[in-house]
Design an enzyme around this catalytic site. Structure first.
Site, PDB file in Angstrom:
ATOM      1  N   ASN A   9      18.575  55.686  -2.432  1.00 20.05           N
ATOM      2  CA  ASN A   9      18.577  57.142  -2.538  1.00 20.05           C
ATOM      3  C   ASN A   9      19.921  57.582  -3.116  1.00 20.05           C
ATOM      4  O   ASN A   9      20.925  57.576  -2.414  1.00 20.05           O
ATOM      5  CB  ASN A   9      18.353  57.759  -1.152  1.00 20.05           C
ATOM      6  CG  ASN A   9      18.487  59.264  -1.152  1.00 20.05           C
ATOM      7  OD1 ASN A   9      18.467  59.898  -2.201  1.00 20.05           O
ATOM      8  ND2 ASN A   9      18.628  59.847   0.039  1.00 20.05           N
ATOM      9  N   LYS A  11      20.823  60.448  -3.890  1.00 21.67           N
ATOM     10  CA  LYS A  11      21.157  61.830  -3.496  1.00 21.67           C
ATOM     11  C   LYS A  11      21.615  62.614  -4.732  1.00 21.67           C
ATOM     12  O   LYS A  11      21.153  62.346  -5.824  1.00 21.67           O
ATOM     13  CB  LYS A  11      22.210  61.849  -2.385  1.00 21.67           C
ATOM     14  CG  LYS A  11      21.877  60.918  -1.235  1.00 21.67           C
ATOM     15  CD  LYS A  11      22.683  61.231  -0.009  1.00 21.67           C
ATOM     16  CE  LYS A  11      22.531  60.108   0.998  1.00 21.67           C
ATOM     17  NZ  LYS A  11      22.886  60.534   2.341  1.00 21.67           N
ATOM     18  N   HIS A  98      13.500  63.797   4.354  1.00 16.51           N
ATOM     19  CA  HIS A  98      14.880  63.311   4.557  1.00 16.51           C
ATOM     20  C   HIS A  98      15.625  64.321   5.428  1.00 16.51           C
ATOM     21  O   HIS A  98      15.434  65.533   5.299  1.00 16.51           O
ATOM     22  CB  HIS A  98      15.567  63.129   3.207  1.00 16.51           C
ATOM     23  CG  HIS A  98      16.868  62.398   3.319  1.00 16.51           C
ATOM     24  ND1 HIS A  98      18.016  62.990   3.788  1.00 16.51           N
ATOM     25  CD2 HIS A  98      17.184  61.112   3.057  1.00 16.51           C
ATOM     26  CE1 HIS A  98      18.992  62.099   3.799  1.00 16.51           C
ATOM     27  NE2 HIS A  98      18.510  60.945   3.356  1.00 16.51           N
ATOM     28  N   GLU A 100      18.502  65.490   5.345  1.00 17.94           N
ATOM     29  CA  GLU A 100      19.268  66.523   4.626  1.00 17.94           C
ATOM     30  C   GLU A 100      18.353  67.658   4.185  1.00 17.94           C
ATOM     31  O   GLU A 100      18.743  68.823   4.178  1.00 17.94           O
ATOM     32  CB  GLU A 100      20.007  65.881   3.434  1.00 17.94           C
ATOM     33  CG  GLU A 100      21.163  65.028   3.924  1.00 17.94           C
ATOM     34  CD  GLU A 100      21.560  63.886   3.001  1.00 17.94           C
ATOM     35  OE1 GLU A 100      21.159  63.884   1.820  1.00 17.94           O
ATOM     36  OE2 GLU A 100      22.261  62.974   3.479  1.00 17.94           O
ATOM     37  N   GLU A 170      15.545  56.856  10.084  1.00 19.66           N
ATOM     38  CA  GLU A 170      16.934  57.148   9.747  1.00 19.66           C
ATOM     39  C   GLU A 170      17.546  58.032  10.829  1.00 19.66           C
ATOM     40  O   GLU A 170      17.376  59.259  10.801  1.00 19.66           O
ATOM     41  CB  GLU A 170      17.003  57.897   8.412  1.00 19.66           C
ATOM     42  CG  GLU A 170      16.453  57.122   7.236  1.00 19.66           C
ATOM     43  CD  GLU A 170      17.080  57.609   5.932  1.00 19.66           C
ATOM     44  OE1 GLU A 170      17.743  56.785   5.283  1.00 19.66           O
ATOM     45  OE2 GLU A 170      16.952  58.783   5.589  1.00 19.66           O
ATOM     46  N   GLY A 176      25.282  58.549   6.228  1.00 19.98           N
ATOM     47  CA  GLY A 176      26.505  58.938   5.544  1.00 19.98           C
ATOM     48  C   GLY A 176      27.724  58.996   6.445  1.00 19.98           C
ATOM     49  O   GLY A 176      28.754  59.553   6.065  1.00 19.98           O
ATOM     50  N   SER A 215      23.776  54.294   6.809  1.00 20.37           N
ATOM     51  CA  SER A 215      24.999  53.506   6.615  1.00 20.37           C
ATOM     52  C   SER A 215      24.737  52.000   6.512  1.00 20.37           C
ATOM     53  O   SER A 215      25.544  51.190   6.987  1.00 20.37           O
ATOM     54  CB  SER A 215      26.015  53.812   7.712  1.00 20.37           C
ATOM     55  OG  SER A 215      26.403  55.181   7.649  1.00 20.37           O
TER      56      SER A 215
HETATM   57  C1  PEP Z   1      20.139  58.190   3.130  1.00 14.13           C
HETATM   58  O1  PEP Z   1      20.602  59.108   2.461  1.00 14.13           O
HETATM   59  O2  PEP Z   1      18.915  58.072   3.258  1.00 14.13           O
HETATM   60  C2  PEP Z   1      21.077  57.249   3.744  1.00 14.13           C
HETATM   61  C3  PEP Z   1      20.612  56.346   4.560  1.00 14.13           C
HETATM   62  O3  PEP Z   1      22.398  57.398   3.410  1.00 14.13           O
HETATM   63  P1  PEP Z   1      23.605  56.380   3.787  1.00 14.13           P
HETATM   64  O4  PEP Z   1      23.118  54.984   3.470  1.00 14.13           O
HETATM   65  O5  PEP Z   1      24.720  56.797   2.896  1.00 14.13           O
HETATM   66  O6  PEP Z   1      23.877  56.553   5.224  1.00 14.13           O
END
Ligand code: PEP
Length: 258
Positions: A9, A11, A98, A100, A170, A176, A215
Site C-alpha cells: 500500500n 498510500k 483501511h 485511515e 491491521e 505506521g 509496521s
Molecule cells: C498500511 O498502511 O496498511 C500499513 C500497514 O502501513 P505500515 O506498514 O506503514 O504500518
C-alpha cells in the site's frame, strides 16, 4: 493450501520517476528469485499512477490494485472513481476499509459494505481491512471489534462472493507507528477470523487469505508469516523501499515452512 500474498500500500506517496525506479527494481528482484511462483504480489499505488504502474507491470506476475473506490456506479460523483473504471485501467483488487479511510474519510460500516459489494460486482478482489484501536485492545474488545467489522461488511453477500475476499487484519495502533503486533497477538486474531469464515463453510475458511498489516518490515516479517493463519502481509511504509519489500516477499515465499 492458500498461496501467500504480499500487498504494498503506497498510500499518498510516489512520483512518476520514483515509481518507475521502485517498480523496475521490484520486478527485477521478483524475477531473479522466481518469487511469484510461491507468493502473489500486488501493489496499490495512488490512483493517478495506476495506469503508469499497470503499463510497467503488464507482462509480469505483479498485479495492480487501487487504494479506494466509490460505492456508486458511474455518474455525477465529482472526484470519485468507480469499480468499473478501476477494472478498465487494469486493477484486479482494491483496498476497502483501511483505518485511515475509516478515521479520516467517513468510511463507516455501511459504506465499507457497499464498497465491498461494488468491487465484487465489477470483478475486483476486495482487500477488506479490519482492526481495533489501542483503546479497544486495552479494553479487551479486539475480537468483538473485528467480528463486528467483518460481519457488517459481508452481511449482504452470497457465499461465492465471500470466498473472493481477502481480509487484512491491521491493528490501528500498529499502522505506521513502528509498533508491530507480536506474532502471537496477530495469530490470535487471525485464528478468530478463520473461525468466522468457517461459519460460511470450511472451504471458505480454507480459501480466504488473511493478511497481517501494521509496521511489517524486513526484520519482523518471517516470524509473522510463520504463523498458521497468517497468509501474508499488507505493507505500508516498507513497500516504498524495493529492498525491504523484496525481503518481505522472500519471507512470505518461505511462509509457514520457515
Ligand atoms: C498500511 O498502511 O496498511 C500499513 C500497514 O502501513 P505500515 O506498514 O506503514 O504500518
Amino acid at each position: 493450501m492458500r498461496k501467500t500474498l504480499v500487498a504494498g500500500n503506497w498510500k499518498m506517496n510516489g512520483r512518476v520517476v520514483q515509481n518507475d525506479e521502485l517498480v523496475t527494481t521490484v520486478l527485477a528482484g521478483l524475477a531473479e528469485q522466481a518469487l511469484t511462483e510461491q507468493v502473489d504480489v500486488m501493489v496499490f499505488p495512488p490512483s493517478v499512477y495506476i495506469a503508469q504502474v499497470e503499463a510497467a507491470t503488464r507482462e509480469s506476475a505483479l498485479s495492480v490494485g487501487a487504494q479506494n473506490l466509490c460505492e456508486f456506479a458511474d455518474g455525477a460523483y465529482t472526484g470519485e472513481l468507480s469499480a468499473e473504471m478501476l477494472v478498465d485501467v487494469g486493477c484486479s483488487a482494491v483496498l476497502i476499509g483501511h483505518s485511515e479511510r475509516r478515521a479520516m474519510f467517513g468510511d463507516d460500516e455501511q459504506r465499507v459494505a457497499e464498497k465491498v459489494k461494488a468491487a465484487l460486482v465489477a470483478g475486483l478482489t476486495p482487500v477488506l481491512c479490519l482492526g481495533e484501536s489501542l483503546e479497544q485492545r486495552d479494553a479487551e474488545q479486539t475480537l468483538s471489534v473485528v467480528t463486528e467489522q467483518f460481519k457488517s461488511a459481508v452481511a449482504g453477500l452470497k457465499l461465492p462472493e465471500i470466498t473472493r475476499l481477502v481480509l487484512a487484519y491491521e491493528p490501528v495502533w500498529a499502522i505506521g507507528t513502528g509498533r508491530t503486533a507480536t506474532p502471537e497477538q496477530a495469530q490470535e486474531v487471525h485464528a478468530h477470523l478463520r473461525v468466522l469464515l468457517a461459519e460460511y463453510g470450511q472451504s471458505v475458511a480454507d480459501t480466504v487469505r488473511v493478511l497481517y498489516g501494521g509496521s511489517v518490515n524486513a526484520d519482523n516479517a518471517a516470524a509473522l508469516f510463520a504463523q498458521q493463519d497468517i497468509d501474508g502481509g499488507l505493507i505500508g511504509g516498507a513497500s516504498l523501499k524495493a529492498k525491504d519489500f523484496l525481503a518481505i516477499c522472500q519471507a512470505a515465499a518461505v511462509g509457514r515452512d520457515g
